[in-house]
Structures are given as structure tokens and as C-alpha cells.
Design a protein around this motif. Structure first.
Motif, mmCIF file in Angstrom:
data_model
loop_
_atom_site.group_PDB
_atom_site.id
_atom_site.type_symbol
_atom_site.label_atom_id
_atom_site.label_comp_id
_atom_site.label_asym_id
_atom_site.label_seq_id
_atom_site.Cartn_x
_atom_site.Cartn_y
_atom_site.Cartn_z
ATOM 1 N N ARG A 139 -42.822 63.106 34.611
ATOM 2 C CA ARG A 139 -43.094 62.397 33.149
ATOM 3 C C ARG A 139 -42.193 61.439 32.571
ATOM 4 O O ARG A 139 -42.629 60.290 32.249
ATOM 5 N N ASP A 140 -41.016 61.686 32.939
ATOM 6 C CA ASP A 140 -39.949 60.599 32.716
ATOM 7 C C ASP A 140 -39.737 59.503 33.806
ATOM 8 O O ASP A 140 -39.334 58.458 33.109
ATOM 9 N N ASP A 141 -40.109 59.545 34.789
ATOM 10 C CA ASP A 141 -39.889 58.742 35.786
ATOM 11 C C ASP A 141 -40.602 58.777 37.207
ATOM 12 O O ASP A 141 -40.019 59.381 37.941
ATOM 13 N N ARG A 177 -41.755 67.432 34.787
ATOM 14 C CA ARG A 177 -40.615 66.929 33.499
ATOM 15 C C ARG A 177 -40.124 65.527 34.156
ATOM 16 O O ARG A 177 -40.229 64.381 33.532
ATOM 17 N N TYR A 206 -31.353 65.612 38.702
ATOM 18 C CA TYR A 206 -32.133 65.082 38.056
ATOM 19 C C TYR A 206 -33.632 65.922 38.069
ATOM 20 O O TYR A 206 -34.208 65.949 36.748
ATOM 21 N N GLY A 227 -46.560 64.500 31.077
ATOM 22 C CA GLY A 227 -46.784 63.356 30.662
ATOM 23 C C GLY A 227 -48.127 62.553 30.773
ATOM 24 O O GLY A 227 -48.355 61.308 30.717
ATOM 25 N N PRO A 281 -33.927 66.279 29.479
ATOM 26 C CA PRO A 281 -33.985 65.968 28.075
ATOM 27 C C PRO A 281 -34.682 66.716 27.247
ATOM 28 O O PRO A 281 -34.427 66.630 25.809
ATOM 29 N N ASP A 282 -35.121 67.805 27.523
ATOM 30 C CA ASP A 282 -35.703 68.606 27.022
ATOM 31 C C ASP A 282 -34.910 69.779 26.259
ATOM 32 O O ASP A 282 -33.754 70.075 26.895
#
Length: 430
Positions: free
Chosen positions: A275-277, A272, A15, A90, A418-419
Motif C-alpha cells: 500500500r505504501d510503496d 501494508r 520496512y 491500498g 505507519p498504522d
């Protein structure tokens, strides 16, 4: 049962983009060739402008446009900071242009003091008796603050006479402000739109305070004449503009290297993931607040350094420069260029800055519709707002997303993030 240890390769490593990966054999540049491409492009651009400029070259590019290009490089630098804090971590900060302005004020105080000191000393040289240090200081204060009806230095100017101390203030003051503000906000776990509102409120409060004449920074008049470097009155602006272009390009290159290094390693993978979770990262045992505070403070310092290079080229700074709308514009630049891509932030800032100069400088021809004439000086902000809406709805990857259309080396394994350019499973083990 899946392990929840952050170092667990089954969850934490995958992750967080290789948090548990072993040492990598290749160099940083080899793993990230886009960094080398950017630095090379920046160097070619700087050399090209130098050759074509009036200061050291053949005079094809005017001095005023060289200053515009130098200021654009500074805006690209603050856009990098915005992309790091927003695109990667984020945190939609609507206050980073406040740090940009603080850097400008810090260097502007020394520039005004040193330049005024030369003028006062020269004017008192013809006096029957040599002037005392107190008389010189009084004369400097009267010259600077006479416009707001004052004749004494405020406490905030205590170190304005010292260039090293003012250079230190460029880093320390915005860094401390960001550290205190971020600590209060992040420890309270303020996120999302509420955090954005808080950053905007901070910027508005600072701007309104600086508008007051008793703020110690000349109120609405701001600091002016910053383009005149003390002791270099005989040096033409064509030469000074090239010096600042070089300094701006160097600062942008170093900032890009720093940001690329940050986002390429484990630290970048964690921010990151935040930012996502954010909740999941906290559950994995990471100190989310510490990571967010580090990024927020670091990007504030980067923005301040950019401001310190920008305003001597602009020649003036006033409280309107750090109004909340400026930070909103900054977010628009990053979104248009491509959030979550360092080169996208640079492209967005450069594109909007140069196009804005063209439209608002009267170079774009007006459009006569018969019943109404479109003057781009008035309509440019509307066009910019529409561009932001269009990019958000139809091209969320921004201008930087066009690079996805270029052929890239074949890569193996599943994405670890995801980037664009995220590590793959097979690459993380190298």
C-alpha cells in the motif's frame, strides 16, 4: 551497502514490520487485546439484543429493529472486507458490493426454489393422480419465472434445489470471479484510479446484465420472499430474526478474527508495505501480484458470505442492490469509520447504517425553514456526502481515530509501520 534481501533485518525486516523477526512468545490475543475487546463487545451486544427482543426476550426491541441490527452486522462484515483490501492493501475496490450481491443471489435461489416447491407440491396434492417430478419442476418454474414471461428453469438454476451446492456457490462463484478479474488486472499492473474504474465497470456490467429479464434471475423483479424459510412457516419472524442475528454476529466475529490474524503477521506487514510503496516491495523480491490477488479474492468471499446472511433478513434482492453506487457507499463507510483500522470499519458501517435507518425511516423530524422544508428522507445522501468530505479533510483517521486519545501502555522502540498498533523494534524481536 544495504542488503536488498527480503529477509535482511537492515531493510526488509524493518520496512515490512518484522519480516525477519524470530518467533513470538506471547499468544495472538495477548499481543492484540483489541481483538478480545471486540469479540467481548459483540457477544454482550448479541446477548443484550436477544434478551430485549420479542423472540426469546421481554419484547422491548421490535422484530423489525432486530432485523435492522442483524443486517447492520452483515454490513459491518463487508466493511471489514473493504478495509482489508483498501485500508491495508491500498486497493480501492468499487466493486465489492457486487460480490455481496452474488452471495445474496446464491442463497436466494435456494430459498425461492425450496419455498415454491412446498407450495406447488401442496397444490398438486389434491390431483387425481400423484404428480410426477417433471410436473412439479414445471410448476415451480412457472411460479418463479411467470413474472418475466418464462416457464422453464435457466441453466443457472441447475443446482438451486440443493442447499449444500448453493452454499458452496456462495464461496466459489464470487471467489472465481474475483480471482479471474484480479489476475487479469494485477498481472497488467493496473493500479490507482484506473483499477478503481475497472472494478466499478465490472459492477456496472453485472448490474446491467441482471436487470435483463433473460438473465435467469427475474430481471428487475429480483428474488423476493427470502425471509420465509422453507419448512418453518409456523415459526414466527421474531424467532427467525434472532437466529439470523446470532448467525450474523458469529460470522462477523470469525471474520474479524481472520482479518486481525492476517494483518498482524508478516503477510499483513507485506500488504501494508504494498500500500505504501508497491515498487519498493517488488524490488525487494516479493510477488506483489500474488499478495494483492490473495487479498482481493479473500475479501470477495467474505463480502459474499455477508450478503448471504443479509438478504434473507432483508427479504428481497434485486440488481439495484449491487449498482456501483452501493460500492461507493461502502468506501464512504470505511472512510468515516477510519481506514486502516478493522474496528474503524465496523464502527463506520454500524454508525452510517443505523443513522441512515433513522433518517430515511421517517423518524428524524423535518426542519421547516419557512421558505423550504428539509425532508431528511431526501437530504440524507447529501448529509452523508458532506460527512465524507469533512472526515477526509479534517479527520482522516475517522471515528476510529478517537481511540488514539485514550491512554495506551507505554511502548518502546521506533515504529515499524505507519498504522496504529504497529510493532516496535524491541517488540519484533520477542
Amino acid at each position: 551497502m544495504t542488503s536488498l534481501n527480503p529477509s535482511s533485518p537492515s531493510l526488509g525486516s524493518k520496512y515490512l514490520g518484522g519480516a525477519g523477526a524470530g518467533p513470538r512468545s506471547r499468544s495472538f490475543i495477548a499481543r492484540h487485546p483489541s481483538v478480545l475487546i471486540f469479540i467481548a463487545a459483540l457477544a454482550i451486544f448479541t446477548i443484550g439484543v436477544t434478551i430485549l427482543a420479542e423472540g426469546f426476550g421481554i419484547g422491548v426491541i421490535s422484530t423489525s429493529f432486530v432485523k435492522t441490527l442483524g443486517k447492520t452486522l452483515c454490513l459491518c462484515m463487508v466493511a471489514l472486507a473493504m478495509d482489508l483490501v483498501w485500508g491495508y492493501c491500498g486497493i480501492l475496490s468499487l466493486g465489492h458490493m457486487a460480490f455481496f450481491g452474488i452471495g445474496g443471489y446464491a442463497i436466494g435461489m435456494w430459498l425461492m426454489y425450496a419455498r415454491t416447491e412446498l407450495i406447488v407440491v401442496q397444490s398438486l396434492a389434491a390431483a387425481p393422480l400423484p404428480p410426477t417430478s417433471g410436473e412439479i419442476s414445471q410448476g415451480i418454474a412457472t411460479q418463479i419465472f411467470g413474472v418475466v414471461g418464462a416457464s422453464e428453469f435457466p441453466p443457472i438454476w441447475a443446482f438451486a434445489h440443493s442447499l449444500p451446492l448453493q452454499l458452496a456457490a456462495i464461496v466459489i462463484v464470487p471467489g472465481l470471479l474475483a480471482l479471474v478479474f484480479g489476475w487479469l488486472a494485477f498481472r497488467s499492473r493496473v493500479t490507482g484510479v484506473y483499477l478503481s474504474i475497472l472494478t466499478q465497470a465490472m459492477t456496472l456490467a453485472l448490474s446491467l446484465y441482471l436487470f435483463q429479464n433473460d438473465s435467469g434471475l427475474r430481471g428487475n423483479n429480483g428474488l423476493s420472499g427470502l425471509q420465509n424459510l422453507p419448512g418453518l412457516s409456523d415459526t414466527p419472524q421474531s424467532t427467525v430474526s434472532i437466529w439470523f442475528l446470532w448467525a450474523s454476529a458469529l460470522a462477523l466475529g470469525l471474520a474479524y478474527l481472520l482479518c486481525a490474524w492476517i494483518v498482524s503477521g508478516k503477510f499483513g506487514s507485506v500488504i501494508r508495505a504494498i500500500r505504501d510503496d508497491e515498487a519498493r516491495v517488488r524490488f525487494l523480491g516479493y510477488s506483489v501480484e500474488a499478495y494483492k490477488l490473495t487479498i482481493f479474492t479473500l475479501t470477495a468471499v467474505i463480502a459474499a458470505v455477508a450478503g448471504a446472511l443479509y438478504y434473507p433478513q432483508a427479504g428481497i434482492i434485486n440488481p439495484a442492490e449491487i449498482a456501483p453506487i452501493a460500492s461507493i457507499y461502502l468506501a464512504v463507510w470505511v472512510a468515516i469509520g477510519g481506514r486502516g483500522r478493522l474496528y474503524g470499519a465496523v464502527i463506520g458501517a454500524a454508525f452510517v447504517s443505523l443513522v441512515s435507518t433513522w433518517f430515511t425511516g421517517g423518524q428524524a423530524p423535518d426542519i421547516n425553514l419557512g421558505f423550504y422544508t428539509i425532508s431528511w428522507v431526501d437530504w440524507w445522501t447529501v448529509l452523508l456526502g458532506l460527512s465524507f468530505v469533512v472526515v477526509t479533510l479534517f479527520a482522516p483517521k475517522g471515528i476510529g481515530g478517537l481511540f488514539d486519545m485514550l491512554p495506551s501502555p507505554k511502548r518502546h522502540g521506533a515504529d515499524l509501520g505507519p498504522d496504529a498498533g504497529s510493532l516496535r523494534e524491541s517488540e519484533a524481536d520477542k
